[in-house]
Write an enzyme that holds these catalytic residues in place. Structure first.
Site, PDB file in Angstrom:
ATOM      1  CE  LYS A  36      10.514  74.383-119.253  1.00  0.00           C
ATOM      2  NZ  LYS A  36       9.574  74.943-120.223  1.00  0.00           N
ATOM      3  CB  ALA A  47      21.138  86.247-112.693  1.00  0.00           C
ATOM      4  CD  GLN A  48      25.723  88.387-118.148  1.00  0.00           C
ATOM      5  OE1 GLN A  48      25.822  89.605-118.292  1.00  0.00           O
ATOM      6  NE2 GLN A  48      25.900  87.546-119.148  1.00  0.00           N
ATOM      7  N   GLY A  50      23.944  91.235-110.870  1.00  0.00           N
ATOM      8  CA  GLY A  50      23.955  91.151-109.427  1.00  0.00           C
ATOM      9  C   GLY A  50      22.597  91.194-108.779  1.00  0.00           C
ATOM     10  CD  GLU A 114      23.170  95.952-112.493  1.00  0.00           C
ATOM     11  OE1 GLU A 114      21.934  95.843-112.502  1.00  0.00           O
ATOM     12  OE2 GLU A 114      23.926  94.966-112.506  1.00  0.00           O
ATOM     13  CG  ASP A 208       6.124  75.748-119.529  1.00  0.00           C
ATOM     14  OD1 ASP A 208       6.045  76.349-120.614  1.00  0.00           O
ATOM     15  OD2 ASP A 208       6.833  74.748-119.351  1.00  0.00           O
ATOM     16  CG  HIS A 229      19.510  93.675-120.806  1.00  0.00           C
ATOM     17  ND1 HIS A 229      20.612  94.336-121.301  1.00  0.00           N
ATOM     18  CD2 HIS A 229      19.740  93.512-119.481  1.00  0.00           C
ATOM     19  CE1 HIS A 229      21.468  94.552-120.312  1.00  0.00           C
ATOM     20  NE2 HIS A 229      20.960  94.068-119.196  1.00  0.00           N
ATOM     21  NE  ARG A 275      17.998  96.433-117.430  1.00  0.00           N
ATOM     22  CZ  ARG A 275      18.165  95.357-116.667  1.00  0.00           C
ATOM     23  NH1 ARG A 275      17.244  94.426-116.640  1.00  0.00           N
ATOM     24  NH2 ARG A 275      19.245  95.219-115.947  1.00  0.00           N
ATOM     25  CG  HIS A 336      16.581  90.850-119.554  1.00  0.00           C
ATOM     26  ND1 HIS A 336      17.557  89.886-119.628  1.00  0.00           N
ATOM     27  CD2 HIS A 336      16.742  91.464-118.345  1.00  0.00           C
ATOM     28  CE1 HIS A 336      18.283  89.915-118.506  1.00  0.00           C
ATOM     29  NE2 HIS A 336      17.786  90.853-117.713  1.00  0.00           N
ATOM     30  NE  ARG A 371      13.831  92.791-113.842  1.00  0.00           N
ATOM     31  CZ  ARG A 371      15.123  92.512-113.937  1.00  0.00           C
ATOM     32  NH1 ARG A 371      15.899  92.522-112.867  1.00  0.00           N
ATOM     33  NH2 ARG A 371      15.655  92.217-115.104  1.00  0.00           N
ATOM     34  CG  LEU A 377      19.041  87.470-109.263  1.00  0.00           C
ATOM     35  CD1 LEU A 377      20.555  87.694-109.280  1.00  0.00           C
ATOM     36  CD2 LEU A 377      18.740  85.983-109.493  1.00  0.00           C
TER      37      LEU A 377
HETATM   38  P1  FAD Z   1      13.970  80.842-113.023  1.00  0.00           P
HETATM   39  O1  FAD Z   1      15.227  81.123-112.304  1.00  0.00           O
HETATM   40  O2  FAD Z   1      13.863  81.135-114.430  1.00  0.00           O
HETATM   41  O3  FAD Z   1      13.517  79.372-112.698  1.00  0.00           O
HETATM   42  C1  FAD Z   1      12.379  78.818-113.319  1.00  0.00           C
HETATM   43  C2  FAD Z   1      12.371  77.329-113.075  1.00  0.00           C
HETATM   44  O4  FAD Z   1      11.128  76.767-113.500  1.00  0.00           O
HETATM   45  C3  FAD Z   1      13.437  76.562-113.835  1.00  0.00           C
HETATM   46  O5  FAD Z   1      13.951  75.586-112.954  1.00  0.00           O
HETATM   47  C4  FAD Z   1      12.664  75.895-114.981  1.00  0.00           C
HETATM   48  O6  FAD Z   1      13.251  74.741-115.483  1.00  0.00           O
HETATM   49  C5  FAD Z   1      11.365  75.577-114.259  1.00  0.00           C
HETATM   50  N1  FAD Z   1      10.194  75.348-115.110  1.00  0.00           N
HETATM   51  C6  FAD Z   1       9.647  76.172-116.035  1.00  0.00           C
HETATM   52  N2  FAD Z   1       8.547  75.594-116.562  1.00  0.00           N
HETATM   53  C7  FAD Z   1       8.382  74.391-115.958  1.00  0.00           C
HETATM   54  C8  FAD Z   1       7.443  73.334-116.071  1.00  0.00           C
HETATM   55  N3  FAD Z   1       6.436  73.368-116.947  1.00  0.00           N
HETATM   56  N4  FAD Z   1       7.592  72.246-115.293  1.00  0.00           N
HETATM   57  C9  FAD Z   1       8.629  72.146-114.416  1.00  0.00           C
HETATM   58  N5  FAD Z   1       9.559  73.118-114.272  1.00  0.00           N
HETATM   59  C10 FAD Z   1       9.428  74.228-115.027  1.00  0.00           C
HETATM   60  N6  FAD Z   1      18.017  89.556-112.371  1.00  0.00           N
HETATM   61  C11 FAD Z   1      18.683  90.188-111.394  1.00  0.00           C
HETATM   62  O7  FAD Z   1      18.096  90.571-110.369  1.00  0.00           O
HETATM   63  N7  FAD Z   1      20.020  90.405-111.532  1.00  0.00           N
HETATM   64  C12 FAD Z   1      20.727  90.008-112.615  1.00  0.00           C
HETATM   65  O8  FAD Z   1      21.946  90.207-112.675  1.00  0.00           O
HETATM   66  C13 FAD Z   1      20.024  89.348-113.658  1.00  0.00           C
HETATM   67  N8  FAD Z   1      20.678  88.939-114.779  1.00  0.00           N
HETATM   68  C14 FAD Z   1      19.996  88.182-115.689  1.00  0.00           C
HETATM   69  C15 FAD Z   1      20.702  87.661-116.772  1.00  0.00           C
HETATM   70  C16 FAD Z   1      20.053  86.832-117.677  1.00  0.00           C
HETATM   71  C17 FAD Z   1      20.822  86.262-118.842  1.00  0.00           C
HETATM   72  C18 FAD Z   1      18.678  86.544-117.507  1.00  0.00           C
HETATM   73  C19 FAD Z   1      17.969  85.653-118.462  1.00  0.00           C
HETATM   74  C20 FAD Z   1      17.972  87.086-116.446  1.00  0.00           C
HETATM   75  C21 FAD Z   1      18.622  87.910-115.530  1.00  0.00           C
HETATM   76  N9  FAD Z   1      17.950  88.447-114.445  1.00  0.00           N
HETATM   77  C22 FAD Z   1      18.649  89.114-113.477  1.00  0.00           C
HETATM   78  C23 FAD Z   1      16.555  88.094-114.181  1.00  0.00           C
HETATM   79  C24 FAD Z   1      16.503  86.986-113.134  1.00  0.00           C
HETATM   80  O9  FAD Z   1      17.565  86.091-113.377  1.00  0.00           O
HETATM   81  C25 FAD Z   1      15.189  86.221-113.176  1.00  0.00           C
HETATM   82  O10 FAD Z   1      14.094  87.098-113.189  1.00  0.00           O
HETATM   83  C26 FAD Z   1      15.083  85.337-111.939  1.00  0.00           C
HETATM   84  O11 FAD Z   1      16.232  84.529-111.822  1.00  0.00           O
HETATM   85  C27 FAD Z   1      13.841  84.458-112.043  1.00  0.00           C
HETATM   86  O12 FAD Z   1      13.878  83.515-111.009  1.00  0.00           O
HETATM   87  P2  FAD Z   1      12.703  82.470-110.897  1.00  0.00           P
HETATM   88  O13 FAD Z   1      13.041  81.578-109.768  1.00  0.00           O
HETATM   89  O14 FAD Z   1      11.408  83.165-110.882  1.00  0.00           O
HETATM   90  O15 FAD Z   1      12.745  81.677-112.287  1.00  0.00           O
HETATM   91  C1  SIN Z   2      22.376  92.590-116.153  1.00  0.00           C
HETATM   92  O1  SIN Z   2      23.364  92.084-115.628  1.00  0.00           O
HETATM   93  O2  SIN Z   2      22.420  93.545-116.932  1.00  0.00           O
HETATM   94  C2  SIN Z   2      21.046  92.025-115.837  1.00  0.00           C
HETATM   95  C3  SIN Z   2      20.545  92.636-114.605  1.00  0.00           C
HETATM   96  C4  SIN Z   2      19.070  92.428-114.463  1.00  0.00           C
HETATM   97  O3  SIN Z   2      18.411  91.931-115.362  1.00  0.00           O
HETATM   98  O4  SIN Z   2      18.552  92.817-113.414  1.00  0.00           O
END
Ligand code: FAD
Ligand code: SIN
Length: 525
Positions: A36, A47-48, A50, A114, A208, A229, A275, A336, A371, A377
């Site tokens: 979207k 994601a930071q 790792g 971590e 969504d 978080h 956490r 988070h 979690r 990731l």
């Molecule tokens: P996302 O990566 O969130 O992708 C969702 C996608 O769906 C996006 O492209 C979005 O635009 C699309 N979308 C949503 N709704 C619609 C719609 N209605 N129509 C079309 N497209 C739509 N996890 C770790 O394991 N390690 C980390 O270090 C870590 N750090 C993090 C740091 C931050 C700041 C955040 C927010 C999260 C972190 N997490 C981390 C969690 C992890 O990043 C997420 O759980 C993971 O990336 C989710 O992946 P996903 O593919 O399920 O969704």
């Molecule tokens: C973080 O870097 O603290 C986020 C890691 C995670 O959400 O798994």
């Protein structure tokens, strides 16, 4: 009038789960990945810390399994965890072969620690930009696949289900509604952090996928389990920017406003306790000292080490006038991650034929009630891959020779709400979720939230909008209500769900809560 398009596989979302799934289904048929916003705009990109994987010399798959189960506080699906930890190494090696550059110490991969990990097992890239590196590699890989097309700024509004089978989705592109018919649809829409006013999640995380699936009768599970978080930047008018857990893994200390360390008073693992425990300890300390935040202090760590190990955090904090090398940084918890979501089996199948889900939108039960850091990731890679194979198996086992003659009568009246009204309702929802359905809940706070959210839900849930903000508001209200209802129904405290009126794991705590839509509203079972 709306245009109709046809594809073998429709993938909604382009984070780690959607892209990994696309690479797999692209080997078998035509794929459309819709997203979207910009293709990279996702939690994955930000994601930071790792990605956890048992690949170091000192680690074992069995130990990663045990740590994940322990963090999940008794509610993990053990089969799903076994798959995560045992298939994880293969998915990571594959990613490295596609060009992922994880940080190294000499010629060997560098693993960090971590919270709640008993081994150093978290791979990272460019210090604190792990997600960006993974997204980069997956997008590059997808771009080489002729079968896979990407459509950005294309929002899924609703799933199309006919005779109990998902046959695609209604999409919105530049105010045009497109009927996209597909043999199989994979939801990879990520989480729902935006339902809270204080969140680390980017703007696209409005739940969504969960709301769309709920509307067509999919089962949602474990919705009460929201991970907060512990350490997001706290300063008035500044976003809740994440300060990675890896900083505590490298030795950063939590201190209250009087400069006193406090974590050892709450848990023997101190800063590296699970956490949910750290978040609740911070809230208790904030209440005890009547303050809005605590501090994360890294000043005892070497300045150059901090700048090199956490370059994005260092520069972002500096932009907000905080120097992590010279001052303690004000932090407090923020929403988070959601452990719950659309219930799937280990191959991404939902209870709706033709509908699959992977990543944060899904609930395989891999995270239980809390979690383990850096497991999501990995979840996106492992379960994106598996959902793709589930979808291929489904498509190859069904007869689809007439997909191009599919039709769907779409005669819904389009509703309208003023933009200012949408913004007001959105902020009210986010505020009430934060205040009443947050880190610490009770029957009274949840009841107040439920009444308020239900009144908005009843006004908009059955309406059809083509304004993206209104669509998101409807989805956020639905997900907010389902989180609240599940939290009210779970009369005990487990993992990230903590109620002051039921502080323990009381009899029946092992039962998972599922929610489905009914003619009368919804049912928890
Ligand atoms: P996302 O990566 O969130 O992708 C969702 C996608 O769906 C996006 O492209 C979005 O635009 C699309 N979308 C949503 N709704 C619609 C719609 N209605 N129509 C079309 N497209 C739509 N996890 C770790 O394991 N390690 C980390 O270090 C870590 N750090 C993090 C740091 C931050 C700041 C955040 C927010 C999260 C972190 N997490 C981390 C969690 C992890 O990043 C997420 O759980 C993971 O990336 C989710 O992946 P996903 O593919 O399920 O969704
Ligand atoms: C973080 O870097 O603290 C986020 C890691 C995670 O959400 O798994």
């Amino acid at each position: 009038m709306s245009e109709s398009i046809y594809t073998d596989y429709l993938i909604i979302g382009s984070g780690v789960a959607g892209l990994r799934a696309a690479i797999e289904v692209g080997k078998k048929g035509k794929v459309l990945v819709v997203t979207k916003d910009l293709p990279t705009e996702s939690s994955t990109e930000y994601a930071q810390g790792g990605i956890a994987v048992a690949l170091s010399d000192e680690d074992e798959i069995g130990i990663h399994f045990e740590d994940t189960i322990k963090a999940g506080d008794g509610l993990c699906n053990e089969e799903a965890v076994k798959i995560l930890v045992s298939e994880g190494p293969e998915r990571i090696i594959e990613l490295i072969n596609w060009g992922a550059e994880f940080d190294k110490e000499g010629s060997k991969l560098a693993f960090t620690l971590e919270a709640a990990h008993s081994r150093k097992r978290v791979l990272h890239a460019h210090g604190d930009s792990t997600g960006r590196e993974i997204e980069r590699v997956l997008i590059n890989k997808v771009s080489t696949l002729e079968n896979v097309k990407k459509a950005s700024f294309t929002m899924a509004i609703d799933l199309i289900v006919e005779e109990g089978k998902c046959i695609g989705a209604l999409l919105l592109k530049e105010k045009e509604i497109i009927k996209c018919f597909s043999k199989a649809t994979i939801l990879a829409t990520g989480g729902a952090g935006q339902v809270y006013s204080r969140t680390t999640n980017p703007k696209v995380c409005t739940g969504d996928g969960m709301a769309m699936a709920f509307r067509v009768g999919a089962y949602l599970k474990d919705m009460e389990f929201i991970q907060f978080h512990p350490t997001a930047l706290y300063a008035p008018g500044i976003p809740a920017f994440l300060l990675s857990e890896a900083m505590r893994g490298e030795g950063a200390r939590l201190k209250n406003i009087y400069g006193e360390e406090f974590m050892k008073n709450y848990h023997p693992l101190g800063e590296l306790a699970p956490r949910d425990i750290v978040s609740r300890a911070i809230i208790s300390e904030m209440v005890r000292t009547n303050s809005t935040h605590v501090y994360l202090d890294m000043r005892h760590l070497d300045e150059n080490f901090l700048k090199n190990r956490f370059p994005t955090i260092y520069s972002t904090c500096l932009r907000f006038s905080f120097d992590i090398t010279k001052q303690p940084i004000p932090v407090s918890p923020a929403a988070h991650f959601i452990m719950g979501g659309v219930e799937t089996d280990i191959d991404g199948r939902t209870n709706i034929k033709g509908l699959f889900a992977a990543g944060e939108v899904a609930c395989t039960g891999v995270h239980g009630a809390n979690r383990l850091a850096s497991n999501s990731l990995l979840e996106g890679l492992v379960y994106g891959y598996r959902a793709a194979h589930g979808a291929v198996e489904y498509v190859e086992g069904e007869r689809f020779d007439k997909i191009s003659s599919y039709d769907f009568k779409f005669e819904t009246k389009i509703s309208h709400i003023e933009q200012s009204e949408i913004i007001k309702m959105r902020e009210e929802l986010r505020q009430i979720m934060w205040e009443k359905v947050g880190v610490i809940r009770c029957g009274e706070s949840l009841g107040i939230a439920k009444d308020k959210i239900l009144s908005t839900y009843e006004k908009i849930a059955e309406k059809f909008f083509i304004n993206p903000l209104a669509i998101e508001l409807k989805n956020m209200t639905t997900v907010g209500l389902l989180i609240t209802e599940a939290a009210l129904s779970r009369k005990n405290s487990v993992g990230a769900h903590y109620r002051t009126d039921y502080k323990e794991k009381l009899p029946g705590w092992e039962k998972h809560l599922r929610i489905r839509k009914t003619n009368a509203g919804f049912e928890i079972f």
